[in-house]
Design a protein around this motif. Structure first.
Motif, PDB file in Angstrom:
ATOM      1  N   SER A  47       2.504   3.436  -6.933  1.00  0.00           N
ATOM      2  CA  SER A  47       1.235   4.173  -6.996  1.00  0.00           C
ATOM      3  C   SER A  47       0.107   3.249  -7.424  1.00  0.00           C
ATOM      4  O   SER A  47      -1.009   3.339  -6.897  1.00  0.00           O
ATOM      5  CB  SER A  47       1.340   5.339  -7.989  1.00  0.00           C
ATOM      6  OG  SER A  47       2.268   6.289  -7.546  1.00  0.00           O
ATOM      7  N   ASP A 167       0.533   8.831  -1.128  1.00  0.00           N
ATOM      8  CA  ASP A 167       1.360   8.600  -2.314  1.00  0.00           C
ATOM      9  C   ASP A 167       2.363   9.743  -2.494  1.00  0.00           C
ATOM     10  O   ASP A 167       2.018  10.790  -3.022  1.00  0.00           O
ATOM     11  CB  ASP A 167       0.497   8.454  -3.573  1.00  0.00           C
ATOM     12  CG  ASP A 167       1.293   7.866  -4.740  1.00  0.00           C
ATOM     13  OD1 ASP A 167       2.507   7.623  -4.569  1.00  0.00           O
ATOM     14  OD2 ASP A 167       0.696   7.648  -5.806  1.00  0.00           O
ATOM     15  N   GLU A 168       3.557   9.529  -2.033  1.00  0.00           N
ATOM     16  CA  GLU A 168       4.630  10.527  -2.107  1.00  0.00           C
ATOM     17  C   GLU A 168       4.158  11.917  -1.650  1.00  0.00           C
ATOM     18  O   GLU A 168       4.236  12.896  -2.406  1.00  0.00           O
ATOM     19  CB  GLU A 168       5.214  10.591  -3.528  1.00  0.00           C
ATOM     20  CG  GLU A 168       5.796   9.261  -3.960  1.00  0.00           C
ATOM     21  CD  GLU A 168       6.827   9.399  -5.077  1.00  0.00           C
ATOM     22  OE1 GLU A 168       7.467  10.464  -5.163  1.00  0.00           O
ATOM     23  OE2 GLU A 168       6.993   8.436  -5.835  1.00  0.00           O
TER      24      GLU A 168
END
Ligand code: ADP
Ligand code: MG
Length: 246
Positions: A47, A167-168
């Motif tokens: 991240s 991000d995810e």
């Protein structure tokens, strides 16, 4: 920097304090149309890396060239460049008190100078593309997680970005909603969108990644095409990581 790269990262470092250096010198070139999937253990800095790319986190060392400009130069107006880098978060980050259409038109009106009508028309086109046109006047809390995330992707697209950072994007979703979000991402990839995707979805990586990257201990330990990355890993930590996730 590489002349023809969309993003060139050189020696990127990020420390949060004297003792905590999370990124220890990341080097990567990302080209137009690339779909780069970033894998790595929890806490390895995935991240942080993504957030440094558009300077949501300020790098503490190294350089990031985006479309030929060193955006780590303190003299650049980062907002101008950040507009071209859409970001999609795990937690959607939609404005809860605004309808879907208002969520989608705000930034294009404010930052791109579109008229409200034009922004609405463009937003409706995008909603149709992801099958959510009938949700234009809904509020985020009236949507499922999968629908929220598809709206968040559309919101990023509404700014006509040159790269999308994820991000995810499916980590907060119930399992039955993961597929609908990955399908939208796969279509974007096929349409040639440049994407950097932090995810644990190995199937997505195998199917659409042009490059898979393994971040560990603050550096890129391995980068390869999916075929080689998964079938012929070289780094010992990557082998160990893959033995747990495959
Ligand atoms: P990942 O996304 O790979 O799980 P992160 O980039 O979120 O990892 O975090 C990497 C490391 O940096 C972790 O040890 C985390 O605790 C630390 N970290 C992240 N953000 C901050 C912050 N704002 N302040 C201090 N430490 C942070
Ligand atoms: Mg993370």
């Amino acid at each position: 920097m590489k002349d023809n790269a969309l993003i060139s990262v050189r020696g990127l470092e990020k420390s949060f304090s004297k003792d905590i250096q999370v990124l220890k010198g990341i080097d990567i070139d990302i080209f137009k149309g690339d779909v780069v999937v970033v894998l790595g253990p929890s806490g390895s800095g995935k991240s942080t890396f993504l957030r440094c790319l558009n300077r949501l986190e300020e790098p503490t060392g190294g350089h990031i060239f985006f479309e030929g400009t060193d955006i780590t130069d303190p003299k650049v107006n980062i907002n101008v460049h950040r507009q071209k880098m859409g970001m999609v978060f795990q937690q959607f980050n939609l404005f809860p008190h605004k309808t879907v259409i208002d969520n989608l038109t705000m930034a294009p009106v404010k930052l791109l100078g579109k008229s409200k009508d034009e922004a609405k028309k463009d937003a409706m086109d995008l909603l149709n593309r992801v099958g959510l046109a009938e949700k234009a006047n809904a509020y985020p809390n009236q949507l499922s997680g999968g629908q929220k995330q598809r709206i968040a992707i559309v919101r990023a697209l509404a700014m006509n970005p040159d790269v999308l950072l994820f991000d995810e994007p499916t980590s907060a979703l119930d399992p039955e909603m993961v597929g609908e979000v990955l399908d939208v991402m796969k279509e974007l990839a096929k349409a040639g969108m440049t994407m950097v995707v932090v995810t644990h979805e190995i199937g997505f990586a195998k199917e659409v990644a042009t490059d898979v990257v393994f971040i560990d201990d603050g550096v890129i330990k391995e980068k390869n095409n999916p075929q080689e990355f998964f079938n012929n890993p070289q780094d010992d930590r990557l082998k160990e990581f893959l033995s747990k996730v495959l």
